[in-house]
Design an enzyme around this catalytic site. Sequence first.
Site, PDB file in Angstrom:
ATOM      1  N   ASN A 112       5.758   6.741 -27.875  1.00 19.16           N
ATOM      2  CA  ASN A 112       6.493   6.019 -29.011  1.00 19.16           C
ATOM      3  C   ASN A 112       5.817   4.641 -29.346  1.00 19.16           C
ATOM      4  O   ASN A 112       4.491   4.707 -28.891  1.00 19.16           O
ATOM      5  CB  ASN A 112       7.936   5.749 -28.512  1.00 19.16           C
ATOM      6  CG  ASN A 112       8.906   5.808 -29.312  1.00 19.16           C
ATOM      7  OD1 ASN A 112       8.842   5.163 -30.182  1.00 19.16           O
ATOM      8  ND2 ASN A 112      10.051   6.416 -28.991  1.00 19.16           N
ATOM      9  N   HIS A 172      -8.976  -7.576 -11.609  1.00 16.00           N
ATOM     10  CA  HIS A 172     -10.044  -8.489 -11.180  1.00 16.00           C
ATOM     11  C   HIS A 172      -9.904  -9.148  -9.906  1.00 16.00           C
ATOM     12  O   HIS A 172      -8.803  -8.754  -8.902  1.00 16.00           O
ATOM     13  CB  HIS A 172      -9.642  -9.839 -12.205  1.00 16.00           C
ATOM     14  CG  HIS A 172      -9.648  -9.604 -13.523  1.00 16.00           C
ATOM     15  ND1 HIS A 172     -10.980  -9.541 -14.057  1.00 16.00           N
ATOM     16  CD2 HIS A 172      -8.739  -9.283 -14.329  1.00 16.00           C
ATOM     17  CE1 HIS A 172     -10.658  -9.274 -15.471  1.00 16.00           C
ATOM     18  NE2 HIS A 172      -9.471  -9.270 -15.575  1.00 16.00           N
ATOM     19  N   THR A 209       3.540   0.255  -9.097  1.00 10.55           N
ATOM     20  CA  THR A 209       2.331  -0.332  -8.252  1.00 10.55           C
ATOM     21  C   THR A 209       1.942   0.632  -7.059  1.00 10.55           C
ATOM     22  O   THR A 209       0.632   0.179  -6.596  1.00 10.55           O
ATOM     23  CB  THR A 209       3.008  -1.704  -7.486  1.00 10.55           C
ATOM     24  OG1 THR A 209       3.914  -1.252  -6.295  1.00 10.55           O
ATOM     25  CG2 THR A 209       3.282  -2.772  -8.493  1.00 10.55           C
ATOM     26  N   ARG A 244      10.502   2.039  -7.089  1.00 11.62           N
ATOM     27  CA  ARG A 244      10.795   2.662  -5.964  1.00 11.62           C
ATOM     28  C   ARG A 244      11.525   3.971  -6.176  1.00 11.62           C
ATOM     29  O   ARG A 244      12.267   4.296  -6.961  1.00 11.62           O
ATOM     30  CB  ARG A 244      11.846   1.633  -5.047  1.00 11.62           C
ATOM     31  CG  ARG A 244      11.281   0.298  -4.447  1.00 11.62           C
ATOM     32  CD  ARG A 244      11.763  -0.323  -3.351  1.00 11.62           C
ATOM     33  NE  ARG A 244      11.176  -1.410  -2.808  1.00 11.62           N
ATOM     34  CZ  ARG A 244      11.452  -2.570  -3.496  1.00 11.62           C
ATOM     35  NH1 ARG A 244      12.005  -2.714  -4.461  1.00 11.62           N
ATOM     36  NH2 ARG A 244      10.655  -3.616  -2.893  1.00 11.62           N
TER      37      ARG A 244
END
Length: 202
Positions: free
Chosen positions: A83, A113, A172, A187
């Site tokens: 989208n 980084h 993550t 989660r």
Amino acid sequence: MASEEQRIFAGRLFDARCEELKTIKHRAHEACRRYNAMDEFDPQRTEIVRSLLGAIGENGYMQGPIQFNYGVHTFIGRHFFANFNLLVMDDGRIDIGDHVMIGPNVSLLATNHPLIAAERTRLTYPDGHVSMSEYARGIRIGNDVWIAAGVCVLDGVTIGDGAVIGAGSVVTKDIPADWLVYGNPARPVRKIGPEDSRADLI
């Protein structure tokens, strides 16, 4: 000596400001600019995408606007849909399977980084030049995945087949196949099963 692009795929620190990588990125940015300026029904959009990406399978569609950082580091399977406002920082390789759906305002961020400031902003490379530094582990998205609106997927993540990522999530860590996940950080909430069928709405 390895090229900077080879350093990326070897998991090394690389200088994103070098001419080699700036040239690749400029080509991608220009392709995105042309794509975004076109009417959404313009058939030339398909050709721009095919020249922009490492690969894309049949029946792929991106609503636009889109922004890819390298383009050629992204490999997409068949029947892909994205989208509005897809942002792909494909400094590292991004692999996307078949039948993947991506909602509006999604970011795939295959770049990172160093945390130590001196390494991040003024690292001295083997040839003696000093620059900012990045590294990238890549992102892998399986088949039949749905990534809902406003999701951010971070570098190094693998999303299993059939997973659903709820709106606004920040992913993550790796996501197991066939699980519903959401949140910041995302989660696993529960396994997706027959009770989630909406076939009765046909």
